[in-house]
Design a protein around this motif. Structure first.
Motif, PDB file in Angstrom:
ATOM      1  N   ARG A  47       0.834  -1.204   0.000  1.00  0.00           N
ATOM      2  CA  ARG A  47       0.000   0.000   0.000  1.00  0.00           C
ATOM      3  C   ARG A  47       0.872   1.258   0.000  1.00  0.00           C
ATOM      4  O   ARG A  47       0.602   2.220  -0.726  1.00  0.00           O
ATOM      5  CB  ARG A  47      -0.897  -0.032   1.228  1.00  0.00           C
ATOM      6  CG  ARG A  47      -1.893   1.094   1.348  1.00  0.00           C
ATOM      7  CD  ARG A  47      -2.750   0.851   2.573  1.00  0.00           C
ATOM      8  NE  ARG A  47      -3.729   1.902   2.771  1.00  0.00           N
ATOM      9  CZ  ARG A  47      -4.584   1.911   3.789  1.00  0.00           C
ATOM     10  NH1 ARG A  47      -4.567   0.924   4.665  1.00  0.00           N
ATOM     11  NH2 ARG A  47      -5.458   2.890   3.924  1.00  0.00           N
ATOM     12  N   PHE A  48       1.928   1.232   0.807  1.00  0.00           N
ATOM     13  CA  PHE A  48       2.852   2.365   0.847  1.00  0.00           C
ATOM     14  C   PHE A  48       3.559   2.548  -0.493  1.00  0.00           C
ATOM     15  O   PHE A  48       3.751   3.675  -0.963  1.00  0.00           O
ATOM     16  CB  PHE A  48       3.881   2.163   1.953  1.00  0.00           C
ATOM     17  CG  PHE A  48       3.353   2.409   3.341  1.00  0.00           C
ATOM     18  CD1 PHE A  48       2.232   3.183   3.555  1.00  0.00           C
ATOM     19  CD2 PHE A  48       3.992   1.859   4.437  1.00  0.00           C
ATOM     20  CE1 PHE A  48       1.745   3.414   4.832  1.00  0.00           C
ATOM     21  CE2 PHE A  48       3.535   2.095   5.716  1.00  0.00           C
ATOM     22  CZ  PHE A  48       2.407   2.862   5.925  1.00  0.00           C
ATOM     23  N   ALA A  49       3.980   1.433  -1.102  1.00  0.00           N
ATOM     24  CA  ALA A  49       4.673   1.511  -2.392  1.00  0.00           C
ATOM     25  C   ALA A  49       3.764   2.115  -3.462  1.00  0.00           C
ATOM     26  O   ALA A  49       4.208   2.908  -4.301  1.00  0.00           O
ATOM     27  CB  ALA A  49       5.154   0.127  -2.807  1.00  0.00           C
ATOM     28  N   THR A  75       0.616   8.608   4.170  1.00  0.00           N
ATOM     29  CA  THR A  75       2.043   8.305   4.265  1.00  0.00           C
ATOM     30  C   THR A  75       2.611   7.891   2.914  1.00  0.00           C
ATOM     31  O   THR A  75       2.022   7.080   2.207  1.00  0.00           O
ATOM     32  CB  THR A  75       2.273   7.189   5.302  1.00  0.00           C
ATOM     33  OG1 THR A  75       1.644   7.554   6.528  1.00  0.00           O
ATOM     34  CG2 THR A  75       3.755   6.977   5.559  1.00  0.00           C
ATOM     35  N   TYR A  76       3.733   8.480   2.560  1.00  0.00           N
ATOM     36  CA  TYR A  76       4.459   8.282   1.299  1.00  0.00           C
ATOM     37  C   TYR A  76       3.782   8.965   0.111  1.00  0.00           C
ATOM     38  O   TYR A  76       4.217   8.786  -1.020  1.00  0.00           O
ATOM     39  CB  TYR A  76       4.691   6.802   0.998  1.00  0.00           C
ATOM     40  CG  TYR A  76       5.613   6.140   1.991  1.00  0.00           C
ATOM     41  CD1 TYR A  76       6.989   6.330   1.918  1.00  0.00           C
ATOM     42  CD2 TYR A  76       5.108   5.350   3.020  1.00  0.00           C
ATOM     43  CE1 TYR A  76       7.836   5.742   2.842  1.00  0.00           C
ATOM     44  CE2 TYR A  76       5.948   4.756   3.946  1.00  0.00           C
ATOM     45  CZ  TYR A  76       7.305   4.954   3.862  1.00  0.00           C
ATOM     46  OH  TYR A  76       8.145   4.379   4.776  1.00  0.00           O
ATOM     47  N   ARG A  77       2.741   9.765   0.366  1.00  0.00           N
ATOM     48  CA  ARG A  77       2.155  10.549  -0.706  1.00  0.00           C
ATOM     49  C   ARG A  77       2.940  11.846  -0.874  1.00  0.00           C
ATOM     50  O   ARG A  77       3.480  12.392   0.077  1.00  0.00           O
ATOM     51  CB  ARG A  77       0.694  10.889  -0.392  1.00  0.00           C
ATOM     52  CG  ARG A  77      -0.280   9.747  -0.535  1.00  0.00           C
ATOM     53  CD  ARG A  77      -0.420   9.268  -1.975  1.00  0.00           C
ATOM     54  NE  ARG A  77      -0.768  10.319  -2.915  1.00  0.00           N
ATOM     55  CZ  ARG A  77      -2.013  10.669  -3.207  1.00  0.00           C
ATOM     56  NH1 ARG A  77      -3.039  10.025  -2.646  1.00  0.00           N
ATOM     57  NH2 ARG A  77      -2.251  11.620  -4.095  1.00  0.00           N
ATOM     58  N   ARG A  78       2.964  12.347  -2.109  1.00  0.00           N
ATOM     59  CA  ARG A  78       3.499  13.693  -2.336  1.00  0.00           C
ATOM     60  C   ARG A  78       2.472  14.699  -1.845  1.00  0.00           C
ATOM     61  O   ARG A  78       1.266  14.510  -2.024  1.00  0.00           O
ATOM     62  CB  ARG A  78       3.813  13.905  -3.813  1.00  0.00           C
ATOM     63  CG  ARG A  78       5.005  13.066  -4.260  1.00  0.00           C
ATOM     64  CD  ARG A  78       5.597  13.563  -5.556  1.00  0.00           C
ATOM     65  NE  ARG A  78       6.914  12.979  -5.788  1.00  0.00           N
ATOM     66  CZ  ARG A  78       8.047  13.504  -5.373  1.00  0.00           C
ATOM     67  NH1 ARG A  78       8.033  14.664  -4.724  1.00  0.00           N
ATOM     68  NH2 ARG A  78       9.196  12.920  -5.603  1.00  0.00           N
ATOM     69  N   ILE A 142       5.478  12.802   2.206  1.00  0.00           N
ATOM     70  CA  ILE A 142       5.159  12.559   3.612  1.00  0.00           C
ATOM     71  C   ILE A 142       5.872  11.293   4.080  1.00  0.00           C
ATOM     72  O   ILE A 142       5.711  10.218   3.499  1.00  0.00           O
ATOM     73  CB  ILE A 142       3.644  12.430   3.815  1.00  0.00           C
ATOM     74  CG1 ILE A 142       2.935  13.706   3.358  1.00  0.00           C
ATOM     75  CG2 ILE A 142       3.328  12.135   5.274  1.00  0.00           C
ATOM     76  CD1 ILE A 142       1.423  13.623   3.439  1.00  0.00           C
ATOM     77  N   ALA A 143       6.651  11.441   5.134  1.00  0.00           N
ATOM     78  CA  ALA A 143       7.391  10.323   5.708  1.00  0.00           C
ATOM     79  C   ALA A 143       6.680   9.810   6.952  1.00  0.00           C
ATOM     80  O   ALA A 143       5.889  10.536   7.574  1.00  0.00           O
ATOM     81  CB  ALA A 143       8.811  10.767   6.057  1.00  0.00           C
ATOM     82  N   PRO A 144       6.922   8.563   7.346  1.00  0.00           N
ATOM     83  CA  PRO A 144       6.383   8.075   8.621  1.00  0.00           C
ATOM     84  C   PRO A 144       6.812   8.996   9.758  1.00  0.00           C
ATOM     85  O   PRO A 144       7.919   9.539   9.750  1.00  0.00           O
ATOM     86  CB  PRO A 144       7.022   6.683   8.757  1.00  0.00           C
ATOM     87  CG  PRO A 144       7.322   6.263   7.360  1.00  0.00           C
ATOM     88  CD  PRO A 144       7.683   7.518   6.627  1.00  0.00           C
ATOM     89  N   GLY A 145       5.939   9.163  10.728  1.00  0.00           N
ATOM     90  CA  GLY A 145       6.215  10.103  11.797  1.00  0.00           C
ATOM     91  C   GLY A 145       5.671  11.482  11.505  1.00  0.00           C
ATOM     92  O   GLY A 145       6.021  12.449  12.186  1.00  0.00           O
ATOM     93  N   GLN A 146       4.842  11.584  10.450  1.00  0.00           N
ATOM     94  CA  GLN A 146       4.154  12.834  10.112  1.00  0.00           C
ATOM     95  C   GLN A 146       5.153  13.960   9.831  1.00  0.00           C
ATOM     96  O   GLN A 146       5.115  15.031  10.434  1.00  0.00           O
ATOM     97  CB  GLN A 146       3.193  13.223  11.245  1.00  0.00           C
ATOM     98  CG  GLN A 146       2.168  12.142  11.552  1.00  0.00           C
ATOM     99  CD  GLN A 146       1.344  12.438  12.765  1.00  0.00           C
ATOM    100  OE1 GLN A 146       1.210  13.582  13.173  1.00  0.00           O
ATOM    101  NE2 GLN A 146       0.769  11.415  13.372  1.00  0.00           N
ATOM    102  N   ASP A 164      11.307   5.804   1.766  1.00  0.00           N
ATOM    103  CA  ASP A 164      11.041   4.650   0.912  1.00  0.00           C
ATOM    104  C   ASP A 164      10.510   3.520   1.780  1.00  0.00           C
ATOM    105  O   ASP A 164      11.173   3.115   2.751  1.00  0.00           O
ATOM    106  CB  ASP A 164      12.330   4.209   0.207  1.00  0.00           C
ATOM    107  CG  ASP A 164      12.082   3.168  -0.876  1.00  0.00           C
ATOM    108  OD1 ASP A 164      11.023   2.509  -0.842  1.00  0.00           O
ATOM    109  OD2 ASP A 164      12.950   3.011  -1.748  1.00  0.00           O
ATOM    110  N   PRO A 165       9.318   2.990   1.485  1.00  0.00           N
ATOM    111  CA  PRO A 165       8.782   1.893   2.305  1.00  0.00           C
ATOM    112  C   PRO A 165       9.663   0.651   2.295  1.00  0.00           C
ATOM    113  O   PRO A 165       9.572  -0.178   3.196  1.00  0.00           O
ATOM    114  CB  PRO A 165       7.409   1.614   1.675  1.00  0.00           C
ATOM    115  CG  PRO A 165       7.463   2.218   0.316  1.00  0.00           C
ATOM    116  CD  PRO A 165       8.394   3.380   0.406  1.00  0.00           C
ATOM    117  N   ALA A 166      10.540   0.528   1.292  1.00  0.00           N
ATOM    118  CA  ALA A 166      11.447  -0.618   1.255  1.00  0.00           C
ATOM    119  C   ALA A 166      12.438  -0.593   2.414  1.00  0.00           C
ATOM    120  O   ALA A 166      13.038  -1.622   2.742  1.00  0.00           O
ATOM    121  CB  ALA A 166      12.200  -0.652  -0.073  1.00  0.00           C
TER     122      ALA A 166
END
Length: 201
Positions: A47-49, A75-78, A142-146, A164-166
């Motif tokens: 989902r993140f990817a 999360t991980y959206r522009r 947007i990175a994890p941790g807001q 990167d979710p990887a």
């Protein structure tokens, strides 16, 4: 009268056996729980990817969703936001786009409609760089941790590595194997203990 010992020598100790079997059952349950968490984590990473691959920007929310599922959607959206004023600055260990170690420069931004956002302005080898930036329009991911990682970077800083979710750990399979191994070891050790006890008679 025949010796009753041969009939009782191999009797299992009830309490000890119950404790061992309960512990083994718990370990096996934990192993299968980790496998379930593995599938959930794989679905979340996929989902993140997918979110990271989207090009369209979203607006940074005035208030971050309290529902974790809603937060995962961002999360991980522009995204983009308008920083009305920088209220606090800090720096933390980070990497630039080339993978070099240094300092990620951050700013706590007041938003026009209220609320705040943490912006990763860019990267530098020096702490507390980029202090000339006082706010303005920010685009990034947007990175994890807001956190919004600026892309392009701000204040003349170098680009920070985009999230990167990887890079997120997914160790649930190894944890599951460990729990199953612990269960097998517990049974093997208990079997050896019983064998020694029975051999002693």
């Amino acid at each position: 009268m025949p010796d009753p010992a041969p009939r009782t020598r191999h009797r299992l100790p009830v309490l000890a056996t119950a404790v061992v079997l309960a512990a083994v059952a718990m370990m096996v349950w934990l192993g299968f729980w980790q496998i379930r968490r593995l599938h959930e984590k794989e679905a979340l990473l996929a989902r993140f990817a997918e979110a990271r691959a989207q090009i369209a920007e979203v607006d940074w929310p005035a208030q971050w969703p309290t529902d974790p599922d809603k937060g995962y959607e961002l999360t991980y959206r522009r995204a983009q936001l308008m920083c009305s004023a920088v209220t606090e600055r800090s720096s933390m260990a980070g990497h630039n786009a080339a993978g070099e170690s240094g300092m990620a420069q951050t700013a706590r931004c007041a938003l026009p409609g209220g609320g705040f956002a943490l912006v990763v302005m860019g990267w530098s080898q020096s702490p507390m760089a980029g202090t000339a930036w006082q706010g303005g329009e920010v685009h990034g991911m947007i990175a994890p941790g807001q956190r919004l990682v600026a892309d392009p970077p701000l204040a003349g800083l170098q680009p920070n590595a985009l999230p990167d979710p990887a890079d997120l750990p997914n160790n649930h399979l190894s944890y599951a194997i460990q729990w199953f191994a612990f269960a097998a070891m517990a049974l093997a050790i208990y079997a050896l203990a019983l064998r020694k006890r029975w051999e002693k008679g």
